[in-house]
Design a protein around this motif. Structure first.
Motif, mmCIF file in Angstrom:
data_model
loop_
_atom_site.group_PDB
_atom_site.id
_atom_site.type_symbol
_atom_site.label_atom_id
_atom_site.label_comp_id
_atom_site.label_asym_id
_atom_site.label_seq_id
_atom_site.Cartn_x
_atom_site.Cartn_y
_atom_site.Cartn_z
ATOM 1 N N VAL A 65 0.817 -1.213 0.000
ATOM 2 C CA VAL A 65 0.000 0.000 0.000
ATOM 3 C C VAL A 65 0.854 1.268 0.000
ATOM 4 O O VAL A 65 1.760 1.431 0.824
ATOM 5 C CB VAL A 65 -0.930 0.042 1.244
ATOM 6 N N LEU A 66 0.512 2.183 -0.923
ATOM 7 C CA LEU A 66 0.949 3.580 -0.824
ATOM 8 C C LEU A 66 -0.320 4.358 -0.497
ATOM 9 O O LEU A 66 -1.325 4.240 -1.205
ATOM 10 C CB LEU A 66 1.536 4.072 -2.158
ATOM 11 N N CYS A 67 -0.293 5.119 0.591
ATOM 12 C CA CYS A 67 -1.496 5.842 1.018
ATOM 13 C C CYS A 67 -1.208 7.334 1.063
ATOM 14 O O CYS A 67 -0.148 7.756 1.534
ATOM 15 C CB CYS A 67 -1.932 5.336 2.394
ATOM 16 N N GLU A 68 -2.175 8.115 0.610
ATOM 17 C CA GLU A 68 -1.997 9.571 0.615
ATOM 18 C C GLU A 68 -1.880 10.129 2.037
ATOM 19 O O GLU A 68 -2.321 9.520 2.993
ATOM 20 C CB GLU A 68 -3.162 10.250 -0.132
ATOM 21 N N LYS A 69 -1.295 11.302 2.121
ATOM 22 C CA LYS A 69 -1.256 12.068 3.364
ATOM 23 C C LYS A 69 -2.564 12.818 3.528
ATOM 24 O O LYS A 69 -3.185 13.110 2.500
ATOM 25 C CB LYS A 69 -0.078 13.031 3.411
ATOM 26 N N PRO A 70 -3.018 13.204 4.685
ATOM 27 C CA PRO A 70 -2.556 12.711 5.977
ATOM 28 C C PRO A 70 -2.952 11.241 6.128
ATOM 29 O O PRO A 70 -3.987 10.830 5.637
ATOM 30 C CB PRO A 70 -3.325 13.592 6.974
ATOM 31 N N MET A 71 -2.086 10.491 6.844
ATOM 32 C CA MET A 71 -2.255 9.023 6.870
ATOM 33 C C MET A 71 -3.673 8.613 7.273
ATOM 34 O O MET A 71 -4.287 7.776 6.601
ATOM 35 C CB MET A 71 -1.226 8.442 7.838
ATOM 36 N N ALA A 72 -4.201 9.197 8.350
ATOM 37 C CA ALA A 72 -5.575 8.913 8.812
ATOM 38 C C ALA A 72 -5.917 9.949 9.879
ATOM 39 O O ALA A 72 -5.020 10.575 10.449
ATOM 40 C CB ALA A 72 -5.668 7.506 9.378
ATOM 41 N N PRO A 73 -7.193 10.136 10.179
ATOM 42 C CA PRO A 73 -7.550 11.158 11.174
ATOM 43 C C PRO A 73 -7.010 10.915 12.585
ATOM 44 O O PRO A 73 -6.767 11.872 13.309
ATOM 45 C CB PRO A 73 -9.085 11.137 11.162
ATOM 46 N N THR A 74 -6.831 9.668 12.999
ATOM 47 C CA THR A 74 -6.394 9.441 14.391
ATOM 48 C C THR A 74 -5.152 8.556 14.465
ATOM 49 O O THR A 74 -4.878 7.761 13.550
ATOM 50 C CB THR A 74 -7.506 8.742 15.215
ATOM 51 N N VAL A 75 -4.464 8.672 15.604
ATOM 52 C CA VAL A 75 -3.291 7.823 15.872
ATOM 53 C C VAL A 75 -3.703 6.350 15.867
ATOM 54 O O VAL A 75 -3.003 5.496 15.311
ATOM 55 C CB VAL A 75 -2.673 8.224 17.237
ATOM 56 N N ALA A 76 -4.868 6.043 16.451
ATOM 57 C CA ALA A 76 -5.318 4.636 16.529
ATOM 58 C C ALA A 76 -5.493 4.047 15.131
ATOM 59 O O ALA A 76 -5.121 2.891 14.879
ATOM 60 C CB ALA A 76 -6.622 4.553 17.317
ATOM 61 N N GLU A 77 -6.055 4.845 14.210
ATOM 62 C CA GLU A 77 -6.231 4.335 12.837
ATOM 63 C C GLU A 77 -4.871 4.099 12.171
ATOM 64 O O GLU A 77 -4.692 3.113 11.445
ATOM 65 C CB GLU A 77 -7.056 5.325 12.014
ATOM 66 N N CYS A 78 -3.940 5.021 12.400
ATOM 67 C CA CYS A 78 -2.593 4.835 11.807
ATOM 68 C C CYS A 78 -1.974 3.540 12.326
ATOM 69 O O CYS A 78 -1.370 2.777 11.564
ATOM 70 C CB CYS A 78 -1.682 6.010 12.164
ATOM 71 N N GLU A 79 -2.142 3.305 13.634
ATOM 72 C CA GLU A 79 -1.553 2.083 14.217
ATOM 73 C C GLU A 79 -2.216 0.837 13.629
ATOM 74 O O GLU A 79 -1.557 -0.175 13.385
ATOM 75 C CB GLU A 79 -1.685 2.128 15.742
ATOM 76 N N ARG A 80 -3.542 0.946 13.375
ATOM 77 C CA ARG A 80 -4.265 -0.194 12.773
ATOM 78 C C ARG A 80 -3.730 -0.476 11.360
ATOM 79 O O ARG A 80 -3.581 -1.627 10.950
ATOM 80 C CB ARG A 80 -5.757 0.163 12.726
#
Ligand code: NAD
Length: 347
Positions: A96-111
Protein backbone atom coordinates in the motif's frame (compact mmCIF):
# COMPACT_ATOMS: atom_id res chain seq x y z
CA UNK A 1 9.40 -5.84 -15.10
CA UNK A 2 7.16 -2.94 -14.08
CA UNK A 3 5.08 -3.50 -10.98
CA UNK A 4 1.29 -3.21 -11.32
CA UNK A 5 -0.61 -0.49 -9.47
CA UNK A 6 -4.30 -0.15 -8.59
CA UNK A 7 -5.46 3.45 -8.14
CA UNK A 8 -8.18 3.78 -5.52
CA UNK A 9 -10.27 6.94 -6.02
CA UNK A 10 -10.50 8.87 -9.28
CA UNK A 11 -10.74 12.41 -7.88
CA UNK A 12 -8.92 15.63 -8.62
CA UNK A 13 -5.44 14.65 -7.49
CA UNK A 14 -5.53 11.13 -8.94
CA UNK A 15 -6.79 12.24 -12.35
CA UNK A 16 -4.70 15.37 -12.78
CA UNK A 17 -1.38 14.44 -11.18
CA UNK A 18 -0.96 10.76 -10.37
CA UNK A 19 -2.33 9.00 -13.46
CA UNK A 20 -0.34 11.23 -15.87
CA UNK A 21 2.82 10.70 -13.76
CA UNK A 22 2.87 6.99 -14.64
CA UNK A 23 4.09 8.12 -18.05
CA UNK A 24 7.35 9.17 -16.37
CA UNK A 25 7.72 5.96 -14.33
CA UNK A 26 10.32 3.30 -15.10
CA UNK A 27 9.19 0.62 -12.68
CA UNK A 28 5.45 1.18 -12.26
CA UNK A 29 2.37 0.79 -14.45
CA UNK A 30 -1.38 1.15 -13.88
CA UNK A 31 -3.21 -2.18 -14.00
CA UNK A 32 -6.44 -1.51 -12.08
CA UNK A 33 -8.81 1.30 -11.06
CA UNK A 34 -11.17 1.45 -8.09
CA UNK A 35 -14.07 3.90 -8.27
CA UNK A 36 -17.69 4.18 -7.16
CA UNK A 37 -18.53 5.57 -10.61
CA UNK A 38 -18.39 2.78 -13.21
CA UNK A 39 -18.73 5.07 -16.21
CA UNK A 40 -15.83 7.20 -15.03
CA UNK A 41 -13.73 4.09 -14.36
CA UNK A 42 -14.48 2.78 -17.88
CA UNK A 43 -13.62 6.11 -19.48
CA UNK A 44 -10.34 6.48 -17.54
CA UNK A 45 -9.59 2.78 -18.04
CA UNK A 46 -9.92 3.12 -21.80
CA UNK A 47 -7.28 5.87 -21.74
CA UNK A 48 -4.82 3.67 -19.86
CA UNK A 49 -5.57 0.35 -21.55
CA UNK A 50 -7.39 -1.19 -18.58
CA UNK A 51 -10.34 -3.44 -19.45
CA UNK A 52 -13.34 -4.51 -17.35
CA UNK A 53 -11.24 -7.15 -15.55
CA UNK A 54 -9.17 -4.33 -13.97
CA UNK A 55 -12.13 -2.23 -12.77
CA UNK A 56 -13.46 -2.44 -9.21
CA UNK A 57 -15.85 -0.50 -7.00
CA UNK A 58 -15.74 -0.22 -3.21
CA UNK A 59 -17.93 -3.33 -2.76
CA UNK A 60 -15.89 -5.57 -5.08
CA UNK A 61 -12.53 -4.11 -3.96
CA UNK A 62 -11.55 -7.21 -1.91
CA UNK A 63 -11.66 -9.32 -5.11
CA UNK A 64 -8.44 -7.54 -6.08
CA UNK A 65 -6.81 -10.38 -4.08
CA UNK A 66 -7.33 -12.57 -7.17
CA UNK A 67 -5.73 -10.08 -9.57
CA UNK A 68 -2.08 -11.03 -10.02
CA UNK A 69 -1.49 -7.95 -12.17
CA UNK A 70 -1.82 -5.75 -9.07
CA UNK A 71 1.16 -5.56 -6.70
CA UNK A 72 0.55 -2.17 -5.07
CA UNK A 73 -2.62 -0.27 -4.16
CA UNK A 74 -2.47 3.55 -4.09
CA UNK A 75 -5.19 5.08 -1.89
CA UNK A 76 -6.28 8.59 -2.99
CA UNK A 77 -9.68 9.11 -1.33
CA UNK A 78 -10.87 11.38 1.52
CA UNK A 79 -8.79 10.94 4.68
CA UNK A 80 -11.49 9.15 6.70
CA UNK A 81 -11.35 6.15 4.32
CA UNK A 82 -7.56 5.67 4.29
CA UNK A 83 -7.45 3.25 7.23
CA UNK A 84 -10.22 0.84 6.17
CA UNK A 85 -9.01 0.66 2.57
CA UNK A 86 -5.40 0.11 3.67
CA UNK A 87 -6.46 -2.76 5.92
CA UNK A 88 -8.57 -4.31 3.13
CA UNK A 89 -5.71 -3.97 0.63
CA UNK A 90 -3.21 -5.59 3.00
CA UNK A 91 -5.63 -8.46 3.69
CA UNK A 92 -5.98 -8.87 -0.08
CA UNK A 93 -2.22 -9.39 -0.18
CA UNK A 94 -1.35 -6.02 -1.74
CA UNK A 95 1.32 -3.50 -0.73
CA UNK A 96 0.00 0.00 0.00
CA UNK A 97 0.95 3.58 -0.82
CA UNK A 98 -1.50 5.84 1.02
CA UNK A 99 -2.00 9.57 0.61
CA UNK A 100 -1.26 12.07 3.36
CA UNK A 101 -2.56 12.71 5.98
CA UNK A 102 -2.25 9.02 6.87
CA UNK A 103 -5.57 8.91 8.81
CA UNK A 104 -7.55 11.16 11.17
CA UNK A 105 -6.39 9.44 14.39
CA UNK A 106 -3.29 7.82 15.87
CA UNK A 107 -5.32 4.64 16.53
CA UNK A 108 -6.23 4.33 12.84
CA UNK A 109 -2.59 4.83 11.81
CA UNK A 110 -1.55 2.08 14.22
CA UNK A 111 -4.26 -0.19 12.77
CA UNK A 112 -2.89 0.40 9.26
CA UNK A 113 0.68 -0.38 10.35
CA UNK A 114 -0.43 -3.57 12.15
CA UNK A 115 -2.50 -4.79 9.20
CA UNK A 116 0.42 -4.38 6.80
CA UNK A 117 2.86 -5.96 9.25
CA UNK A 118 0.53 -8.93 9.97
CA UNK A 119 0.08 -9.58 6.26
CA UNK A 120 3.77 -9.03 5.51
CA UNK A 121 2.97 -6.12 3.17
CA UNK A 122 4.85 -2.83 2.77
CA UNK A 123 3.17 0.44 3.74
CA UNK A 124 4.34 3.83 2.55
CA UNK A 125 2.78 7.28 3.01
CA UNK A 126 2.86 9.60 0.00
CA UNK A 127 5.16 12.40 1.16
CA UNK A 128 6.09 13.47 -2.36
CA UNK A 129 8.29 16.37 -1.17
CA UNK A 130 10.75 13.87 0.25
CA UNK A 131 11.35 12.79 -3.38
CA UNK A 132 11.51 16.30 -4.85
CA UNK A 133 15.00 17.47 -5.97
CA UNK A 134 14.91 21.04 -4.53
CA UNK A 135 13.84 19.76 -1.13
CA UNK A 136 16.48 17.02 -1.28
CA UNK A 137 19.14 19.59 -2.22
CA UNK A 138 18.06 21.77 0.72
CA UNK A 139 18.40 18.84 3.14
CA UNK A 140 21.86 18.06 1.72
CA UNK A 141 23.06 21.69 1.97
CA UNK A 142 21.88 21.98 5.56
CA UNK A 143 23.66 18.73 6.47
CA UNK A 144 26.84 19.96 4.77
CA UNK A 145 26.81 23.11 6.90
CA UNK A 146 26.15 25.54 4.06
CA UNK A 147 24.14 27.86 6.36
CA UNK A 148 26.14 27.08 9.51
CA UNK A 149 24.37 25.85 12.62
CA UNK A 150 20.67 25.48 11.98
CA UNK A 151 18.73 27.61 14.46
CA UNK A 152 15.25 28.40 13.22
CA UNK A 153 12.68 27.32 10.61
CA UNK A 154 9.59 29.07 9.23
CA UNK A 155 7.10 27.13 7.12
CA UNK A 156 3.72 28.24 5.82
CA UNK A 157 1.05 26.60 3.64
CA UNK A 158 -2.13 28.36 2.68
CA UNK A 159 -4.88 28.49 0.11
CA UNK A 160 -8.52 29.54 -0.23
CA UNK A 161 -10.92 26.66 0.50
CA UNK A 162 -13.47 26.67 -2.33
CA UNK A 163 -16.92 25.25 -1.43
CA UNK A 164 -17.87 25.09 -5.11
CA UNK A 165 -15.12 22.50 -5.83
CA UNK A 166 -16.02 18.84 -5.12
CA UNK A 167 -12.55 18.20 -3.68
CA UNK A 168 -13.08 20.93 -1.08
CA UNK A 169 -16.56 19.83 0.00
CA UNK A 170 -15.36 16.87 2.06
CA UNK A 171 -12.50 19.02 3.39
CA UNK A 172 -15.11 21.15 5.23
CA UNK A 173 -16.43 18.04 7.05
CA UNK A 174 -14.61 16.92 10.17
CA UNK A 175 -15.85 13.31 9.83
CA UNK A 176 -14.28 12.99 6.34
CA UNK A 177 -11.21 15.22 6.64
CA UNK A 178 -10.21 14.71 10.29
CA UNK A 179 -9.52 18.42 10.72
CA UNK A 180 -8.94 21.59 8.74
CA UNK A 181 -5.94 23.34 7.23
CA UNK A 182 -3.48 21.72 9.64
CA UNK A 183 -4.46 18.20 8.57
CA UNK A 184 -4.56 18.99 4.87
CA UNK A 185 -1.70 21.41 4.20
CA UNK A 186 -0.16 22.36 7.55
CA UNK A 187 1.15 18.80 7.41
CA UNK A 188 3.56 19.98 4.66
CA UNK A 189 4.92 22.68 7.01
CA UNK A 190 5.24 20.13 9.81
CA UNK A 191 6.82 17.40 7.71
CA UNK A 192 9.26 19.92 6.16
CA UNK A 193 10.30 21.20 9.59
CA UNK A 194 11.07 17.59 10.50
CA UNK A 195 13.01 16.62 7.36
CA UNK A 196 14.85 19.95 7.07
CA UNK A 197 15.99 19.85 10.71
CA UNK A 198 16.53 16.08 10.69
CA UNK A 199 15.07 16.05 14.20
CA UNK A 200 11.81 15.14 15.92
CA UNK A 201 10.02 17.78 18.02
CA UNK A 202 9.82 17.31 21.78
CA UNK A 203 7.35 20.11 22.59
CA UNK A 204 4.61 21.88 20.59
CA UNK A 205 2.31 24.91 20.92
CA UNK A 206 -0.75 25.77 18.83
CA UNK A 207 -3.26 28.52 18.23
CA UNK A 208 -6.36 28.55 16.00
CA UNK A 209 -8.00 31.50 14.30
CA UNK A 210 -11.19 31.09 12.24
CA UNK A 211 -12.40 33.77 9.88
CA UNK A 212 -15.49 35.06 11.76
CA UNK A 213 -18.95 33.91 10.58
CA UNK A 214 -17.49 31.96 7.66
CA UNK A 215 -19.58 28.77 7.07
CA UNK A 216 -16.53 26.99 5.63
CA UNK A 217 -15.16 26.79 9.16
CA UNK A 218 -18.22 25.46 10.99
CA UNK A 219 -16.51 22.08 11.49
CA UNK A 220 -12.81 22.46 10.64
CA UNK A 221 -10.22 25.08 11.51
CA UNK A 222 -9.22 27.85 9.14
CA UNK A 223 -5.82 29.10 10.31
CA UNK A 224 -3.50 27.23 12.64
CA UNK A 225 -0.24 28.68 13.93
CA UNK A 226 2.02 26.17 15.60
CA UNK A 227 5.47 26.04 17.07
CA UNK A 228 7.83 23.09 17.43
CA UNK A 229 10.83 22.83 19.72
CA UNK A 230 13.47 20.30 18.69
CA UNK A 231 16.01 18.62 21.03
CA UNK A 232 18.97 20.65 19.72
CA UNK A 233 17.14 23.89 20.53
CA UNK A 234 16.09 24.49 16.92
CA UNK A 235 12.69 26.18 16.86
CA UNK A 236 10.13 25.97 14.03
CA UNK A 237 7.39 28.52 13.57
CA UNK A 238 4.74 27.08 11.25
CA UNK A 239 1.29 27.87 9.97
CA UNK A 240 -1.48 26.78 7.67
CA UNK A 241 -4.54 28.63 6.45
CA UNK A 242 -7.66 27.98 4.37
CA UNK A 243 -8.48 31.68 3.89
CA UNK A 244 -5.43 33.07 2.10
CA UNK A 245 -4.20 32.98 -1.49
CA UNK A 246 -1.97 30.08 -2.44
CA UNK A 247 1.38 30.07 -0.59
CA UNK A 248 3.70 27.13 0.09
CA UNK A 249 7.03 28.21 1.49
CA UNK A 250 9.75 27.41 3.97
CA UNK A 251 12.81 29.28 5.27
CA UNK A 252 15.67 27.85 7.30
CA UNK A 253 17.89 30.25 9.27
CA UNK A 254 21.38 29.21 10.30
CA UNK A 255 24.34 30.91 11.97
CA UNK A 256 26.01 31.63 8.59
CA UNK A 257 23.13 31.99 6.15
CA UNK A 258 19.56 31.40 5.10
CA UNK A 259 17.96 28.88 2.80
CA UNK A 260 14.57 29.45 1.28
CA UNK A 261 12.19 27.14 -0.60
CA UNK A 262 9.43 29.14 -2.26
CA UNK A 263 7.52 27.28 -3.37
CA UNK A 264 8.41 24.36 -1.14
CA UNK A 265 5.64 21.95 -2.06
CA UNK A 266 4.25 22.80 -5.48
CA UNK A 267 3.47 20.06 -7.97
CA UNK A 268 6.25 21.48 -10.17
CA UNK A 269 8.59 24.48 -10.58
CA UNK A 270 10.14 24.68 -7.12
CA UNK A 271 12.69 27.33 -6.26
CA UNK A 272 15.59 27.10 -3.82
CA UNK A 273 17.60 30.18 -2.85
CA UNK A 274 20.51 30.31 -0.44
CA UNK A 275 22.20 33.32 1.12
CA UNK A 276 25.53 33.56 2.89
CA UNK A 277 24.18 36.44 4.97
CA UNK A 278 24.75 38.93 2.14
CA UNK A 279 23.17 37.88 -1.12
CA UNK A 280 20.31 35.51 -2.02
CA UNK A 281 21.44 33.15 -4.79
CA UNK A 282 19.05 30.90 -6.71
CA UNK A 283 20.27 27.31 -7.00
CA UNK A 284 19.91 25.72 -10.41
CA UNK A 285 18.49 22.25 -9.82
CA UNK A 286 17.04 19.99 -12.47
CA UNK A 287 13.31 19.35 -12.12
CA UNK A 288 12.15 15.78 -11.76
CA UNK A 289 8.68 14.25 -11.63
CA UNK A 290 8.34 13.83 -7.86
CA UNK A 291 5.22 11.66 -8.21
CA UNK A 292 6.99 9.24 -10.54
CA UNK A 293 10.06 9.17 -8.26
CA UNK A 294 7.84 8.39 -5.27
CA UNK A 295 5.94 5.59 -7.04
CA UNK A 296 9.06 4.05 -8.55
CA UNK A 297 10.68 4.08 -5.09
CA UNK A 298 7.72 2.07 -3.76
CA UNK A 299 7.87 -0.33 -6.72
CA UNK A 300 11.59 -0.93 -6.13
CA UNK A 301 10.99 -1.49 -2.39
CA UNK A 302 8.45 -4.18 -3.27
CA UNK A 303 10.59 -5.73 -5.99
CA UNK A 304 13.82 -5.75 -3.96
CA UNK A 305 12.30 -6.18 -0.48
CA UNK A 306 13.52 -2.72 0.61
CA UNK A 307 12.18 -0.39 3.28
CA UNK A 308 10.10 2.57 2.09
CA UNK A 309 11.69 5.93 2.82
CA UNK A 310 8.40 7.28 4.19
CA UNK A 311 6.85 4.25 5.92
CA UNK A 312 3.63 4.12 7.95
CA UNK A 313 5.60 5.15 11.03
CA UNK A 314 6.53 8.45 9.32
CA UNK A 315 2.84 9.17 8.70
CA UNK A 316 1.92 8.15 12.25
CA UNK A 317 4.54 10.53 13.66
CA UNK A 318 2.92 13.50 11.87
CA UNK A 319 -0.55 12.49 13.13
CA UNK A 320 0.83 12.10 16.66
CA UNK A 321 2.32 15.62 16.49
CA UNK A 322 -0.82 17.08 14.85
CA UNK A 323 -2.93 15.59 17.67
CA UNK A 324 -0.62 17.26 20.19
CA UNK A 325 -0.85 20.61 18.35
CA UNK A 326 -4.68 20.49 18.55
CA UNK A 327 -4.45 19.66 22.24
CA UNK A 328 -2.09 22.60 22.76
CA UNK A 329 -4.45 24.90 20.84
CA UNK A 330 -7.52 23.81 22.85
CA UNK A 331 -5.81 23.93 26.25
CA UNK A 332 -3.60 26.97 25.67
CA UNK A 333 -0.63 25.01 27.05
CA UNK A 334 2.38 23.42 25.41
CA UNK A 335 2.28 19.64 24.92
CA UNK A 336 5.32 17.39 25.09
CA UNK A 337 5.74 14.67 22.48
CA UNK A 338 6.60 11.26 23.79
CA UNK A 339 7.89 9.22 20.86
CA UNK A 340 11.04 7.29 20.05
CA UNK A 341 10.49 7.57 16.29
CA UNK A 342 13.43 8.73 14.20
CA UNK A 343 13.57 9.11 10.43
CA UNK A 344 16.22 7.19 8.56
CA UNK A 345 18.96 9.62 7.44
CA UNK A 346 19.04 10.84 3.81
CA UNK A 347 21.43 8.90 1.59
P1 NAD B 1 -11.20 14.51 -4.43
O1 NAD B 1 -12.48 14.80 -3.72
O2 NAD B 1 -10.94 15.21 -5.71
O3 NAD B 1 -11.06 12.94 -4.70
C1 NAD B 1 -11.50 11.98 -3.80
C2 NAD B 1 -12.08 10.82 -4.56
O4 NAD B 1 -12.50 9.86 -3.60
C3 NAD B 1 -13.31 11.21 -5.39
O5 NAD B 1 -13.20 10.66 -6.69
C4 NAD B 1 -14.45 10.57 -4.62
O6 NAD B 1 -15.52 10.16 -5.48
C5 NAD B 1 -13.77 9.37 -3.99
N1 NAD B 1 -14.48 8.79 -2.86
C6 NAD B 1 -14.49 7.50 -2.58
N2 NAD B 1 -15.27 7.24 -1.53
C7 NAD B 1 -15.77 8.42 -1.14
C8 NAD B 1 -16.69 8.80 -0.12
N3 NAD B 1 -17.26 7.88 0.69
N4 NAD B 1 -16.97 10.11 0.04
C9 NAD B 1 -16.43 11.03 -0.77
N5 NAD B 1 -15.57 10.71 -1.78
C10 NAD B 1 -15.25 9.42 -1.97
O7 NAD B 1 -10.04 14.79 -3.36
P2 NAD B 1 -8.48 14.91 -3.63
O8 NAD B 1 -8.10 16.34 -3.55
O9 NAD B 1 -8.11 14.17 -4.85
O10 NAD B 1 -7.87 14.21 -2.32
C11 NAD B 1 -7.86 12.80 -2.15
C12 NAD B 1 -6.72 12.42 -1.19
O11 NAD B 1 -5.48 12.80 -1.76
C13 NAD B 1 -6.76 13.10 0.17
O12 NAD B 1 -6.31 12.23 1.17
C14 NAD B 1 -5.80 14.26 0.04
O13 NAD B 1 -5.21 14.67 1.26
C15 NAD B 1 -4.77 13.66 -0.89
N6 NAD B 1 -4.09 14.68 -1.72
C16 NAD B 1 -2.73 14.69 -1.70
C17 NAD B 1 -2.05 15.63 -2.45
C18 NAD B 1 -0.55 15.62 -2.48
O14 NAD B 1 0.04 16.52 -3.05
N7 NAD B 1 0.10 14.61 -1.93
C19 NAD B 1 -2.75 16.57 -3.21
C20 NAD B 1 -4.14 16.53 -3.21
C21 NAD B 1 -4.81 15.56 -2.45
Amino acid sequence: KRLGWAIVGLGDFALNEILPAFGACEHSKITALVSGDRDKAREVGSRFGIGEEGLYDYESFDEIADNDDVDIVYIIVPNAFHADLTVRAARAGKHVLCEKPMAPTVAECERMISACRDNDRKLMIAYREQFEPHNLAAIRMIQEGRIGDLRQINAHHGRELDPSSPEDQWRMRRDLAGGGSLYDIGIYSLNAARYLSGEEPVEVWGNVSNKPDDPRFAEVEDTMCFWLRFPSGVFAECSSSYSVSSSKRGTVNGSKGTLSLDPLSEYRRHKLTVSDGKEMCEQIIEEDNQFAAEMDHMSLCVRDDGTPKTPGEEGLQDIRIITAIYEAAWTGKSVTIDSDYSRSPED
